[in-house]
Design a protein around this motif. Structure first.
Motif, PDB file in Angstrom:
ATOM      1  N   GLY A  15      -3.497 -78.912 -15.504  1.00  0.00           N
ATOM      2  CA  GLY A  15      -4.429 -79.283 -16.098  1.00  0.00           C
ATOM      3  C   GLY A  15      -4.331 -78.589 -17.969  1.00  0.00           C
ATOM      4  N   ILE A  24      -1.193 -79.604 -19.387  1.00  0.00           N
ATOM      5  CA  ILE A  24      -1.366 -80.822 -20.489  1.00  0.00           C
ATOM      6  C   ILE A  24      -2.314 -81.055 -21.562  1.00  0.00           C
ATOM      7  CG2 ILE A  24      -2.512 -83.420 -20.166  1.00  0.00           C
ATOM      8  CD1 ILE A  24      -1.842 -82.710 -17.407  1.00  0.00           C
ATOM      9  N   GLY A  25      -3.587 -79.939 -21.443  1.00  0.00           N
ATOM     10  CA  GLY A  25      -4.342 -79.957 -22.901  1.00  0.00           C
ATOM     11  C   GLY A  25      -4.188 -79.366 -23.955  1.00  0.00           C
ATOM     12  N   GLN A  79      -0.605 -79.233 -24.781  1.00  0.00           N
ATOM     13  CA  GLN A  79       0.851 -79.137 -24.999  1.00  0.00           C
ATOM     14  C   GLN A  79       0.051 -80.601 -25.667  1.00  0.00           C
ATOM     15  OE1 GLN A  79       3.946 -80.191 -24.190  1.00  0.00           O
ATOM     16  NE2 GLN A  79       3.887 -81.655 -25.883  1.00  0.00           N
ATOM     17  N   ALA A  80      -1.278 -81.191 -25.678  1.00  0.00           N
ATOM     18  CA  ALA A  80      -2.079 -82.003 -26.519  1.00  0.00           C
ATOM     19  C   ALA A  80      -2.331 -81.605 -27.483  1.00  0.00           C
ATOM     20  CB  ALA A  80      -3.077 -82.865 -26.019  1.00  0.00           C
TER      21      ALA A  80
END
Lengths: 473, 88
Positions: free
Chosen positions: B35, B38-39, B41-42
């Motif tokens: 998680g 992903i966060g 990277q975003a």
């Protein structure tokens, strides 16, 4: 407590609140996709348009011959031919039926979730999530998504009729069951993923509080008809059909390995359902912040979840069963290409999250679904931006080719035209048809590659830096 | 339901009870790490440190699988809470 597949009052009618909810879902869905109405056609759309135009009401051959592409989807093609009669070459009129079908499916998801015994709030959440899930652009914007929209419509309709048939006296129950059987036939003739329908009925029967083996016997006609349709399809297409390996020519359905199948079913399917983000372009800051909030909300949601496992077996199995027919294609990449294949499985996903939400009390029951929906709206907007860009480029690209093709031009030679643009189907297929569509009559034949510099050729090269076709002097 | 019954039988087995806490802990770590990737990277774009991540396909995979496993084993978690096993 076992899940209540059947409502407490089998004769429950839609209340005024339900009507208001349906109206709200309608507004939500239209608002989310309003800007897509005038998006131009893309890739396979041009081929399907030509096919729809060529049918001229001659539908019978659709039911008696296999498609040359290895598929047998006559109801889908009938639907496209009907759309041609009023839509012609207008992108807006082509997108409207797709949006209408998606709205109908959203409402069916709401009703199904209610009939599965979930609260109204959970049903609203499931339907809203289904409406605005980030994988929807391929369905609502792309004409090629019509097959999935139709098969899902009939599968959901068939499931509701079957559940209702279990609640009615024998005679009326058989009428509903027959309606469910008819829906299954229409669904299978729309797209192959509907072959999972009889298995879904088994799940419904096993999910009931009181299980009777006699109900399994009621399912025999569904299995017989599904097997008969599969055998007929096999005979028409000369085998299992479906997509083929470009190198070996073998059907992809027969060549997928165990590891790939497990990866598709256990990893990629769920990853795309949880994170429907087209990573071909970096997310903007709004989506990034939403995503962080979403990740945290999911973690909180699940770590503190109080789930009755019996209530999540049906939605989990729904996802797996409906994903199985398209298994070889489910290794969906970061660009979400082919994510339309998860349209039907996403029904199970939405009901699953609704079931988890239903186990919560207090403000969390509102806050977490709110965060989940906000993330999916942001992801949908991000993904739709890519579709808008690609659609505009498809229009301008075919216009350049049309201008190139004057009366003295005998052939149009194109080099480097991409199959996808920002993860969106671009001109993998259909360039010839796109040029013909814009000229309103037959265009010079389109060839690929710069091998022809003969007199009478118009040479076009794709400029990847500007995403434009350039005319080679 | 028959399938849920199988899950319950597995949950109540002694080896399962003994190891479920470890599995649950591992799942939480997986969810937290993937998680976070992903966060980040975003928010920051492609990562180069401490991991090289251009497209977060694998973190998404592991996040989703771990989350799903946690959901499916949620009942087992409740059983453990009643037995109040010592923390690992």
């Amino acid at each position: 407590m076992p899940p209540r597949i059947l409502p407490e009052n089998p004769y429950r009618r839609f209340s005024r609140t339900d009507v208001a909810v349906v109206f709200g879902l309608l507004v939500l869905t239209i608002t989310a996709y309003l800007r897509t109405i005038d998006f131009y056609f893309l890739s396979d759309d041009f081929v399907l348009l030509r096919h729809a135009k060529a049918l001229h009401g001659a539908f019978w051959p659709l039911f008696t011959t296999g498609g040359g592409d290895g598929f047998f989807r006559p109801i889908g093609y009938v639907s496209l031919a009907f759309t041609w009669t009023f839509a012609g070459t207008s992108p807006s009129l082509w997108h409207l039926p797709a949006l209408a079908l998606h709205i109908a499916n959203t409402i069916l998801v709401y009703i199904l979730t209610l009939m599965l015994g979930r609260s109204r709030l959970a049903a609203i959440f499931a339907a809203a999530l289904f409406a605005i899930h980030g994988t929807r652009p391929e369905l609502v914007v792309w004409i090629a998504g019509r097959f999935d929209l139709l098969s899902t419509l009939f599968v959901l309709g068939g499931l509701l009729l079957f559940i209702r048939s279990q609640n009615e006296p024998t005679e009326i129950g058989y009428v509903y069951a027959f309606g469910s059987l008819a829906c299954m036939v229409l669904a299978i003739l729309s797209k192959e993923n509907a072959y999972a329908f009889p298995v879904l009925l088994v799940l419904v029967v096993f999910s009931e509080p009181i299980f009777h083996w006699r109900k399994i016997i009621d399912l025999i006609p569904f299995f017989i008809v599904a097997v008969a349709l599969f055998a007929y399809r096999w005979w028409l297409v000369g085998g299992i059909g479906g997509y083929r390996n470009a190198v070996t020519g073998k059907s992809l359905a027969l060549t997928i390995g165990v590891l790939s199948a497990l990866k598709a079913l256990l990893l990629r399917t769920w990853a795309i359902l949880f994170f429907p983000v087209n990573w071909s372009r970096e997310p903007n800051k709004v989506l990034a912040v939403m995503m962080i909030g979403y990740v945290l909300a999911l973690m909180w949601f699940v770590i503190t979840a109080k789930v009755n496992r019996k209530e999540i077996v049906f939605p989990l199995a729904f996802v797996f069963m409906t994903a199985l027919p398209a298994l070889p294609l489910l290794l969906i990449g970061a660009d979400l290409s082919k994510s339309r294949l998860l349209y039907l499985p996403s029904v199970g996903f939405c009901i699953l999250l609704a079931a988890v939400m239903d186990g919560r009390q207090g403000k969390v029951r509102w806050i977490i679904p709110g965060v989940v929906l906000a993330f999916h709206v942001a992801a949908l907007e991000h993904n739709l931006d890519a579709w808008k860009y690609a659609a505009a480029k498809a229009r301008s690209t075919s216009a350049i080719a049309v201008r190139c093709g004057g009366p003295e031009v005998q052939r149009i030679v194109v080099d480097g035209l991409p199959g996808t643009l920002r993860g969106v189907p671009f001109f993998a297929n259909g360039f010839q048809e796109a040029v013909e569509l814009q000229r309103n009559h037959g265009a010079a034949p389109v060839m690929s590659g710069l091998h022809s510099s003969e007199v009478g050729s118009c040479l076009l090269v794709w400029d990847g830096t500007k995403d434009e076709l350039q005319v080679v002097p | 339901m028959a399938v849920a019954g199988v899950f319950e039988a597995v949950d109540s087995s002694i080896p399962c009870k003994a190891q479920a806490r470890i599995v649950r802990f591992a799942l939480r770590i997986t969810v937290a790490v993937s998680g976070a990737v992903i966060g980040l990277q975003a928010l920051l774009g492609p990562l180069t440190f401490p991991l090289k991540v251009t497209k977060p396909v694998n973190p998404e995979d592991w996040f989703a699988l771990a989350l799903l496993t946690m959901l499916v084993t949620a009942d087992a978690t409740k059983n453990l809470a009643r037995k109040s096993l010592p923390p690992i």
